[in-house]
Design an enzyme around this catalytic site. Structure first.
Site, PDB file in Angstrom:
ATOM      1  N   ASP A  69      14.740   9.904 -11.171  1.00 22.08           N
ATOM      2  CA  ASP A  69      13.743   8.951 -11.637  1.00 22.08           C
ATOM      3  C   ASP A  69      14.305   7.544 -11.385  1.00 22.08           C
ATOM      4  O   ASP A  69      14.177   7.024 -10.284  1.00 22.08           O
ATOM      5  CB  ASP A  69      13.529   9.292 -13.125  1.00 22.08           C
ATOM      6  CG  ASP A  69      12.394   8.546 -13.782  1.00 22.08           C
ATOM      7  OD1 ASP A  69      11.439   8.187 -13.087  1.00 22.08           O
ATOM      8  OD2 ASP A  69      12.464   8.334 -15.006  1.00 22.08           O
ATOM      9  N   GLY A  84      17.385   6.925 -11.091  1.00 23.87           N
ATOM     10  CA  GLY A  84      18.561   7.132 -10.245  1.00 23.87           C
ATOM     11  C   GLY A  84      19.864   6.946 -11.009  1.00 23.87           C
ATOM     12  O   GLY A  84      20.944   7.224 -10.486  1.00 23.87           O
ATOM     13  N   THR A 107      21.266   8.567 -13.539  1.00 22.47           N
ATOM     14  CA  THR A 107      22.050   9.771 -13.809  1.00 22.47           C
ATOM     15  C   THR A 107      22.824  10.223 -12.568  1.00 22.47           C
ATOM     16  O   THR A 107      24.041  10.432 -12.629  1.00 22.47           O
ATOM     17  CB  THR A 107      21.139  10.927 -14.294  1.00 22.47           C
ATOM     18  OG1 THR A 107      20.383  10.466 -15.414  1.00 22.47           O
ATOM     19  CG2 THR A 107      21.949  12.142 -14.687  1.00 22.47           C
ATOM     20  N   LEU A 108      22.134  10.339 -11.435  1.00 21.97           N
ATOM     21  CA  LEU A 108      22.818  10.828 -10.236  1.00 21.97           C
ATOM     22  C   LEU A 108      23.828   9.814  -9.710  1.00 21.97           C
ATOM     23  O   LEU A 108      24.892  10.193  -9.209  1.00 21.97           O
ATOM     24  CB  LEU A 108      21.805  11.231  -9.163  1.00 21.97           C
ATOM     25  CG  LEU A 108      21.131  12.584  -9.416  1.00 21.97           C
ATOM     26  CD1 LEU A 108      20.093  12.902  -8.350  1.00 21.97           C
ATOM     27  CD2 LEU A 108      22.173  13.712  -9.477  1.00 21.97           C
ATOM     28  N   LYS A 144      11.005  11.022  -7.877  1.00 16.35           N
ATOM     29  CA  LYS A 144       9.972  10.015  -8.145  1.00 16.35           C
ATOM     30  C   LYS A 144      10.481   8.675  -7.619  1.00 16.35           C
ATOM     31  O   LYS A 144      11.015   7.867  -8.375  1.00 16.35           O
ATOM     32  CB  LYS A 144       9.755   9.897  -9.666  1.00 16.35           C
ATOM     33  CG  LYS A 144       8.768  10.865 -10.247  1.00 16.35           C
ATOM     34  CD  LYS A 144       8.231  10.357 -11.577  1.00 16.35           C
ATOM     35  CE  LYS A 144       8.968  10.962 -12.731  1.00 16.35           C
ATOM     36  NZ  LYS A 144       8.341  10.679 -14.047  1.00 16.35           N
ATOM     37  N   ARG A 168       9.137  23.627 -21.145  1.00 15.89           N
ATOM     38  CA  ARG A 168      10.178  23.932 -20.157  1.00 15.89           C
ATOM     39  C   ARG A 168       9.922  25.276 -19.472  1.00 15.89           C
ATOM     40  O   ARG A 168      10.299  25.499 -18.331  1.00 15.89           O
ATOM     41  CB  ARG A 168      11.554  24.011 -20.832  1.00 15.89           C
ATOM     42  CG  ARG A 168      12.092  22.682 -21.317  1.00 15.89           C
ATOM     43  CD  ARG A 168      13.577  22.829 -21.646  1.00 15.89           C
ATOM     44  NE  ARG A 168      14.071  21.753 -22.481  1.00 15.89           N
ATOM     45  CZ  ARG A 168      14.516  20.579 -22.014  1.00 15.89           C
ATOM     46  NH1 ARG A 168      14.495  20.336 -20.719  1.00 15.89           N
ATOM     47  NH2 ARG A 168      14.961  19.664 -22.844  1.00 15.89           N
TER      48      ARG A 168
HETATM   49  P1  IMP Z   1      17.192   9.085 -14.217  1.00 18.95           P
HETATM   50  O1  IMP Z   1      18.596   8.846 -14.697  1.00 18.95           O
HETATM   51  O2  IMP Z   1      16.265   7.981 -14.663  1.00 18.95           O
HETATM   52  O3  IMP Z   1      17.074   9.355 -12.746  1.00 18.95           O
HETATM   53  O4  IMP Z   1      16.673  10.279 -15.078  1.00 18.95           O
HETATM   54  C1  IMP Z   1      16.676  11.563 -14.756  1.00 18.95           C
HETATM   55  C2  IMP Z   1      16.371  12.375 -16.005  1.00 18.95           C
HETATM   56  O5  IMP Z   1      15.250  11.853 -16.749  1.00 18.95           O
HETATM   57  C3  IMP Z   1      15.947  13.753 -15.605  1.00 18.95           C
HETATM   58  O6  IMP Z   1      17.062  14.597 -15.482  1.00 18.95           O
HETATM   59  C4  IMP Z   1      15.017  14.163 -16.731  1.00 18.95           C
HETATM   60  O7  IMP Z   1      15.757  14.748 -17.777  1.00 18.95           O
HETATM   61  C5  IMP Z   1      14.395  12.885 -17.212  1.00 18.95           C
HETATM   62  N1  IMP Z   1      13.042  12.677 -16.633  1.00 18.95           N
HETATM   63  C6  IMP Z   1      12.678  11.743 -15.740  1.00 18.95           C
HETATM   64  N2  IMP Z   1      11.383  11.839 -15.398  1.00 18.95           N
HETATM   65  C7  IMP Z   1      10.896  12.887 -16.098  1.00 18.95           C
HETATM   66  C8  IMP Z   1       9.590  13.521 -16.149  1.00 18.95           C
HETATM   67  O8  IMP Z   1       8.599  13.160 -15.485  1.00 18.95           O
HETATM   68  N3  IMP Z   1       9.486  14.589 -16.979  1.00 18.95           N
HETATM   69  C9  IMP Z   1      10.535  15.054 -17.733  1.00 18.95           C
HETATM   70  N4  IMP Z   1      11.767  14.486 -17.701  1.00 18.95           N
HETATM   71  C10 IMP Z   1      11.946  13.423 -16.887  1.00 18.95           C
END
Ligand code: IMP
Ligand code: MG
Length: 173
Positions: free
Chosen positions: A101, A103, A105-106, A129, A163
């Site tokens: 989302d 980015g 976390t990765l 996304k 889930r």
């Molecule tokens: P990032 O660090 O913003 O890339 O977040 C990734 C994490 O956000 C994912 O592993 C999900 O746990 C959570 N997340 C992001 N978008 C969604 C969604 O549309 N539905 C459910 N969880 C989401």
């Protein structure tokens, strides 16, 4: 209040795409072993299905991170809630995520594994996304690129619900 779920990606399309990624990973790691690191809880369903489609030797471990406070908006600060059990040093690690989302976390995990002396590190996500990206991250294996909608199912939750849906859907209130 009851919510209606609109199907975005049906189960058979997920199955087909996961088989393709499994075959791609099997080709890329021919003659090697991989260590799949599944990011709980969201990636659990995807990681298990993916592992079944990989033909080179596979190790599996789990860790859990948090980038969200209580709401649905990322705070940008990633913390480890559960460490993995195995030592990843010297391994060919593939991080398996449910969705990328912002980015954050990765991006964080990439740095984390590089510091732990892995032989190689690649990133694999079931969903992407791209509209929501805050940090640029190179993802090696992507299942589906989706529009900016909050999705559930196949491991992904809304308030810990949904889930277990066997497809990816959008919550409509
Ligand atoms: P990032 O660090 O913003 O890339 O977040 C990734 C994490 O956000 C994912 O592993 C999900 O746990 C959570 N997340 C992001 N978008 C969604 C969604 O549309 N539905 C459910 N969880 C989401
Ligand atoms: Mg997650």
């Amino acid at each position: 209040m009851s919510e209606n779920i609109r199907v975005m990606i049906p189960e058979d399309e997920l199955d087909r795409r996961i088989a393709e990624i499994g075959a791609e990973i099997s080709r890329d790691y021919e003659g090697k072993e991989v260590l799949l690191v599944c990011i709980l809880k969201g990636a659990a369903f995807f990681a298990c299905e993916l592992a079944k489609r990989i033909t080179v030797p596979v190790g599996i471990d789990f860790m859990s991170t948090s980038s969200y406070g209580s709401g649905t908006v990322s705070t940008g600060v990633v913390t480890i809630k559960k460490e993995m059990d195995l030592d990843p040093s010297g391994k060919n690690v593939i991080v398996v995520e449910d969705i990328i989302d912002s980015g954050n976390t990765l991006h964080f995990l990439l740095g984390y594994f590089k510091e732990r002396g892995v032989a190689s590190i690649k990133l694999c996500t079931m969903l992407d996304k791209p509209d929501r990206r805050e940090v640029d991250v190179k993802v090696d294996y992507t299942g589906f690129t989706i529009p900016d909608e909050f999705v559930v199912g196949y491991g992904l939750d809304y308030d810990q619900k949904y889930r277990n849906l066997p497809y990816i859907g959008v919550v409509e209130e």
